[in-house]
Design an enzyme around this catalytic site. Structure first.
Site, PDB file in Angstrom:
ATOM      1  N   HIS A  34      -4.493  -8.190   3.877  1.00  0.00           N
ATOM      2  CA  HIS A  34      -5.757  -8.020   3.151  1.00  0.00           C
ATOM      3  C   HIS A  34      -6.574  -6.894   3.799  1.00  0.00           C
ATOM      4  CE1 HIS A  34      -5.479 -11.986   0.967  1.00  0.00           C
ATOM      5  NE2 HIS A  34      -4.546 -12.120   1.901  1.00  0.00           N
ATOM      6  N   ASP A 135     -12.944  -9.891  -1.218  1.00  0.00           N
ATOM      7  CA  ASP A 135     -11.580 -10.358  -1.465  1.00  0.00           C
ATOM      8  C   ASP A 135     -11.581 -11.499  -2.488  1.00  0.00           C
ATOM      9  OD1 ASP A 135      -8.928 -11.535  -1.092  1.00  0.00           O
ATOM     10  OD2 ASP A 135      -8.845 -10.321   0.731  1.00  0.00           O
TER      11      ASP A 135
END
Ligand code: UDP
Length: 497
Positions: A34, A135
């Site tokens: 990520h 995210d």
């Protein structure tokens, strides 16, 4: 302070400073993949003239400072700065895959409040945040953004196919397809995920769905985070239209604005290479490794003179194998006869197992044609002319990096989106072989490697080269990812003013 008053303040501030550069706060989930993808996105936004703050958890921020030359790389990126926030977990918590629910729980229980306070206190800074990019597996950020009145765009770093299958979980539960256990017919067709009716099998759905009850925490988590993502009006995906177009059209029925800007790593590289000479000498991609990169393997790779002869082996940043499995892989790799470069993270061998010892033969064969490192410069390795195959866990970054480099894969998925990624790699895109749910005994490993590097070599390289060309086209000027990035930057500018 009440929410309405807060919103008015934010609007007032924007009106007071109409010509200011937008300030984007990018907040990834605290995992290597990520962080990698979203830091590259942050750098792309900087190249587009925006000011960006990249927010890591303190735990990862400290690791990044330890293993990367952050100060020198930040000096080359004047528009970029780093900040850190607590993940709420004690220092000794392993933050490993088997405890991943703790991370989600703590982010929601502790970090959410700190994040809210950070945004509120930031209002009085000279350059307050005007846009959030968070995210998509931390959708609590949508609530915070709405509360403090800052526009938010969600970014999902996994594949579109996995996101779409997660959005279909409520229907799969309703029709009794989910959950299922190991004794179910794993080859049974799953016909309830539109766009995948002809090839999706039970075993290709996320391993998190292999549970007793649909109330299982992991099922609820991935389903809720997917559904919550649709509450944001805009979504960034690290994929490209020529790869996942048909699936993207299904997602577009749920979220109106989607920016596909992948492969992000390649788009950044290309933008840096094509930027003004003055910029290209000063800007290189900033790294965010959570382990120390061992570059000695590049010298070993350079010494491999046969093109496309080396198999690269890496299972990403989370996956672990038992000691028995590691030795089976090791023997299989050696027996395949192909030279191999293998990443064995210091924390990647876990669990029980007596099996295996390093015999003289194993040691000798490894010295002859193998090289082991704890953490490698993966993108560089995949781009090296000596590399001809990738034994991977099918993490999405690894998959995209391999596709872009034109390196065919053997997929041995572990968790999450990896099960469905590997099905697309083998069945839809034809750029690899799927070893999912098969034992990794030495005979199987040897057979799969021989098939990849010898038996099916020509056909796999042909499909991989074609896919690489599609990816290159998407990131070129005028290509879909290139244009979508420009649209994203424009949209951030207009919402920020
Ligand atoms: N990676 C790396 N060096 C390594 C192993 C992995 O730089 O030795 C990087 C890889 O290039 C990718 C990321 O770590 O960008 C792994 O992400 P992925 O989505 O493939 O898997 P995950 O770690 O989430 O399971």
């Amino acid at each position: 302070m009440n929410t309405e008053k807060l919103k008015l303040q934010v609007q007032q501030r924007a009106m007071d400073a109409p010509n200011k550069v937008p300030h984007v706060l990018v907040f990834p989930f605290p995992g290597q993949s990520h962080i990698n993808a979203m830091l590259k996105l942050a750098q792309l936004l900087c190249l587009g003239g925006l000011r960006v703050t990249f927010l890591n958890t303190q735990h990862n921020h400290d690791r990044i400072l330890r293993f990367n030359d952050v100060h020198s790389s930040l000096s080359r990126w004047p528009g970029l700065s780093f900040r850190a926030i607590s993940d709420g977990l004690p220092a000794e918590h392993p933050r490993s895959l088997d405890r991943f629910l703790d991370i989600f729980d703590s982010l929601k229980a502790n970090t959410k409040q700190l994040f809210r306070e950070m945004l509120i206190s930031g209002r009085s800074e000279s350059e307050p945040v005007t846009c959030l990019i968070a995210d998509g597996v931390m959708t609590f950020t949508i609530d915070v953004a709405q509360e403090v009145g800052i526009p938010i765009i969600v970014c999902r770093t996994a594949s579109a196919c996995s996101f779409w299958s997660n959005l279909c979980i409520p229907r799969l539960i309703e029709e009794g397809e989910v959950p299922f256990q190991g004794d179910a017919d794993m080859d049974g067709a799953i016909r309830l995920v539109p766009g995948m009716e002809t090839f999706l099998r039970r075993r290709d759905l996320s391993n998190f769905l292999r549970a007793k009850e649909h109330t299982d925490r992991a099922i609820q988590l991935i389903m809720t985070e997917a559904l919550n993502t649709c509450r944001a009006s805009s979504l960034i995906l690290n994929t490209f239209e020529d790869l996942e177009g048909p699936i993207l059209s299904h997602i577009r029925s749920r979220i109106s604005t989607i920016y596909t800007i992948g492969p992000i790593h390649a788009l950044l590289k290309s933008k840096l290479a094509n930027s003004l000479p003055s910029t290209s000498t000063t800007c290189t991609s900033s790294s965010s490794d959570l382990w120390k990169v061992d570059k000695t393997c590049m010298t070993w790779l350079d010494s491999q003179t046969i093109r496309k002869s080396v198999l690269f082996v890496s299972f990403g940043s989370y996956a672990t194998v038992t000691r028995d499995e590691m030795f089976e892989f090791w023997h299989g790799l050696v027996n395949s006869g192909s030279p191999f470069l293998w990443v064995v993270r210091p924390d990647s061998v876990a669990g029980k197992g007596e099996g295996g010892h390093i015999s003289a033969e194993l040691e000798e064969a490894t010295r002859e044609r193998g090289f082991l490192v704890e953490w490698a410069p993966q993108e560089e390795i995949l781009a090296h002319p000596a590399v001809g195959g990738f034994l991977t866990h099918s993490g999405w970054n690894s998959t995209l990096e391999s596709i872009y480099a034109g390196v065919p894969m053997i997929c041995w998925p572990f968790f999450g989106d990896q099960q469905i990624n590997s099905r697309f790699v083998s069945e839809v895109w034809g750029v690899g072989l799927d070893m999912k749910d098969r034992s990794c005994d030495r005979e199987t490993v040897e057979k799969m490697v021989r098939e990849l590097m010898e038996g099916k070599r020509e056909e796999l390289h042909k499909s991989s080269d074609e896919m690489t060309e599609f990816a290159r086209r998407c990131i070129r000027e005028g290509g879909s990812s290139y244009c979508n990035l420009e649209r994203l930057i424009e949209d951030i500018r207009s919402t920020s003013s």
